[in-house]
Write a protein that holds these residues in place. Structure first.
Motif, PDB file in Angstrom:
ATOM      1  N   GLU A   1      10.079   3.881  -2.030  1.00 61.63           N
ATOM      2  CA  GLU A   1      10.467   3.987  -3.452  1.00 61.63           C
ATOM      3  C   GLU A   1       9.823   2.952  -4.372  1.00 61.63           C
ATOM      4  O   GLU A   1       9.524   3.243  -5.509  1.00 61.63           O
ATOM      5  N   LEU A   2       9.626   1.725  -3.904  1.00 64.68           N
ATOM      6  CA  LEU A   2       9.009   0.712  -4.759  1.00 64.68           C
ATOM      7  C   LEU A   2       7.489   0.864  -4.693  1.00 64.68           C
ATOM      8  O   LEU A   2       6.949   1.199  -3.642  1.00 64.68           O
ATOM      9  N   PRO A   3       6.793   0.598  -5.800  1.00 68.51           N
ATOM     10  CA  PRO A   3       5.328   0.615  -5.721  1.00 68.51           C
ATOM     11  C   PRO A   3       4.842  -0.522  -4.821  1.00 68.51           C
ATOM     12  O   PRO A   3       5.432  -1.599  -4.807  1.00 68.51           O
ATOM     13  N   VAL A   4       3.789  -0.260  -4.053  1.00 65.61           N
ATOM     14  CA  VAL A   4       3.207  -1.308  -3.204  1.00 65.61           C
ATOM     15  C   VAL A   4       1.865  -1.701  -3.801  1.00 65.61           C
ATOM     16  O   VAL A   4       0.901  -0.914  -3.773  1.00 65.61           O
ATOM     17  N   LEU A   5       1.786  -2.890  -4.365  1.00 68.60           N
ATOM     18  CA  LEU A   5       0.544  -3.365  -4.960  1.00 68.60           C
ATOM     19  C   LEU A   5      -0.387  -3.824  -3.849  1.00 68.60           C
ATOM     20  O   LEU A   5       0.035  -4.517  -2.916  1.00 68.60           O
ATOM     21  N   LEU A   6      -1.648  -3.408  -3.952  1.00 72.32           N
ATOM     22  CA  LEU A   6      -2.602  -3.669  -2.875  1.00 72.32           C
ATOM     23  C   LEU A   6      -3.460  -4.880  -3.234  1.00 72.32           C
ATOM     24  O   LEU A   6      -4.326  -4.804  -4.106  1.00 72.32           O
ATOM     25  N   ASP A   7      -3.200  -5.976  -2.548  1.00 72.13           N
ATOM     26  CA  ASP A   7      -3.933  -7.217  -2.804  1.00 72.13           C
ATOM     27  C   ASP A   7      -5.060  -7.330  -1.779  1.00 72.13           C
ATOM     28  O   ASP A   7      -5.030  -8.173  -0.896  1.00 72.13           O
ATOM     29  N   ASP A   8      -6.055  -6.446  -1.930  1.00 75.94           N
ATOM     30  CA  ASP A   8      -7.109  -6.349  -0.923  1.00 75.94           C
ATOM     31  C   ASP A   8      -7.884  -7.648  -0.749  1.00 75.94           C
ATOM     32  O   ASP A   8      -8.332  -7.958   0.342  1.00 75.94           O
ATOM     33  N   THR A   9      -8.075  -8.383  -1.837  1.00 78.92           N
ATOM     34  CA  THR A   9      -8.827  -9.639  -1.728  1.00 78.92           C
ATOM     35  C   THR A   9      -7.930 -10.794  -1.272  1.00 78.92           C
ATOM     36  O   THR A   9      -8.428 -11.876  -1.003  1.00 78.92           O
TER      37      THR A   9
ATOM     38  N   ASN B   1     -17.297  -1.112  -8.729  1.00 79.28           N
ATOM     39  CA  ASN B   1     -16.427  -1.919  -7.900  1.00 79.28           C
ATOM     40  C   ASN B   1     -17.206  -2.955  -7.135  1.00 79.28           C
ATOM     41  O   ASN B   1     -18.270  -2.694  -6.614  1.00 79.28           O
ATOM     42  N   MET B   2     -16.607  -4.130  -7.068  1.00 78.35           N
ATOM     43  CA  MET B   2     -17.217  -5.181  -6.261  1.00 78.35           C
ATOM     44  C   MET B   2     -16.526  -5.207  -4.915  1.00 78.35           C
ATOM     45  O   MET B   2     -15.313  -5.101  -4.838  1.00 78.35           O
ATOM     46  N   PRO B   3     -17.295  -5.369  -3.841  1.00 76.36           N
ATOM     47  CA  PRO B   3     -16.663  -5.521  -2.528  1.00 76.36           C
ATOM     48  C   PRO B   3     -15.725  -6.741  -2.532  1.00 76.36           C
ATOM     49  O   PRO B   3     -16.003  -7.731  -3.212  1.00 76.36           O
ATOM     50  N   ASP B   4     -14.646  -6.657  -1.769  1.00 78.42           N
ATOM     51  CA  ASP B   4     -13.674  -7.748  -1.710  1.00 78.42           C
ATOM     52  C   ASP B   4     -14.327  -9.086  -1.400  1.00 78.42           C
ATOM     53  O   ASP B   4     -13.984 -10.109  -1.991  1.00 78.42           O
ATOM     54  N   GLU B   5     -15.280  -9.065  -0.463  1.00 78.91           N
ATOM     55  CA  GLU B   5     -15.893 -10.328  -0.021  1.00 78.91           C
ATOM     56  C   GLU B   5     -16.582 -11.025  -1.196  1.00 78.91           C
ATOM     57  O   GLU B   5     -16.609 -12.249  -1.272  1.00 78.91           O
TER      58      GLU B   5
END
Ligand code: HEC
Length: 293
Positions: A109-117, A273-277
């Motif tokens: 139910e809650l949004p899951v924010l994606l902190d990929d970096t 988009n920039m790659p996470d690295e």
């Protein structure tokens, strides 16, 4: 002061290891993260709310799985007070697809924010899943970092904790004396987060000439060049260092490079988009003082 002493006595009775209250609240810079459905969540855009509660999530974390119902209760309790409750996945082992599956399986139910970096978790000093962070989004203060509150136990003989509610109240009040309350707690091994990029860059600060400059040339100087459409030219180390706090902010808010979207959703074809690295390299270099060498 009194409250802290009482809280300490209580914590000792609960077996919680320590509590610190700082002299001044920790500040947090703005950031923008996409959730598992592709919607953007920018911290400063929550300024109409009194507080935002972030619940750190990892798909493997047994503590999260035990507490999913508690998170829903927290949301039901806090939303009417003008508080948003969201989850933050900063696990280096999870990706958008596995987060979506978990979201469905547990009906989160809650949004899951994606902190990929992992840069947001780093700036919030999150070290494990199950950790809760309460932020005042107007003043950009961190008010609380620690576990979920516990209800009274033993028929009321062991009182419960109210850290989250207290932090929300602190966010609502106009007093200048707000503080960051930090409560350490034990979490199972499956909830500990690893930060491989931070570790790597702490040992080897990214090198300006061989690591940082090539990213800027590839991603930024098409516009940020003398006579380009960007408002300043990245034409010297001194210039870049001078702009580095702004560069950090535009990277964390995903304003630059322009037209970024979630690559797994593909609204646009020309997404830059920039790659996470690359983002990690730039931000960790800036955090190290943007050194020339
Ligand atoms: C397509 C062109 C383009 C690219 C590529 C680009 N920028 Fe920009 N940048 C702009 C423009 C135009 C502005 C001024 C308008 C704005 O702030 O949106 C700007 C503004 C900025 C600002 C100032 C923001 C402010 O609020 O004053 C920073 C810092 C910045 N860019 C950093 C970067 C970095 C770092 C990259 C590479 C990762 C990058 N830009 C890539 C066009 C670009």
């Amino acid at each position: 002061m009194m409250r802290i002493f009482n809280a300490l006595a209580l914590l000792i009775s609960l077996g919680i290891t320590s509590l610190h209250a700082n002299a001044a609240p920790e500040r947090v810079g703005d950031f923008n993260l996409i959730d598992q459905e592709g919607s953007a969540h920018q911290l400063s855009k929550y300024a109409y709310q009194k507080a935002v509660v972030f619940i750190s999530l990892a798909n493997s974390c047994s503590l999260n799985q035990k507490d999913f119902t508690e998170y829903k209760i927290l949301k039901t309790k806090l939303e009417p007070l003008g508080v948003s409750v969201v989850m933050l996945n900063a696990s280096s082992k999870d990706d958008v697809n596995s987060v979506r599956r978990l979201h469905d399986t547990f009906n989160i139910e809650l949004p899951v924010l994606l902190d990929d970096t992992q840069l947001v978790a780093e700036s919030l000093k999150i070290s494990k899943a199950g950790e809760i962070v309460v932020i005042d989004p107007k003043r950009m203060f961190v008010l609380y970092r620690g576990p979920l509150d516990t209800p009274p136990r033993g028929g009321g003989r062991v009182p419960g904790t109210t850290y989250i509610v207290d932090a929300v109240q602190a966010a609502q009040s106009d007093t200048r004396n707000v503080d960051t309350v930090v409560v350490d707690f034990e979490a199972p091994a499956d909830c500990q987060l690893e930060f491989p990029a931070r570790q790597l860059h702490a040992q080897n600060v990214p090198d300006y000439e061989t690591e940082v400059a090539p990213i800027l040339i590839e991603r930024c100087t098409g516009c940020h060049i003398d006579g380009g459409i960007g408002p300043f030219a990245m034409n010297s180390h001194q210039m870049i260092q001078g702009w580095s706090p702004m560069i950090r902010e535009v990277l964390l808010t995903k304003r630059m490079p322009p037209a970024q979207v979630d690559p797994s959703i593909r609204h646009f074809n020309n997404a830059r988009n920039m790659p996470d690295e690359e983002v990690q390299t730039l931000v960790h270099w800036i955090d190290a003082g943007a050194p020339r060498e």
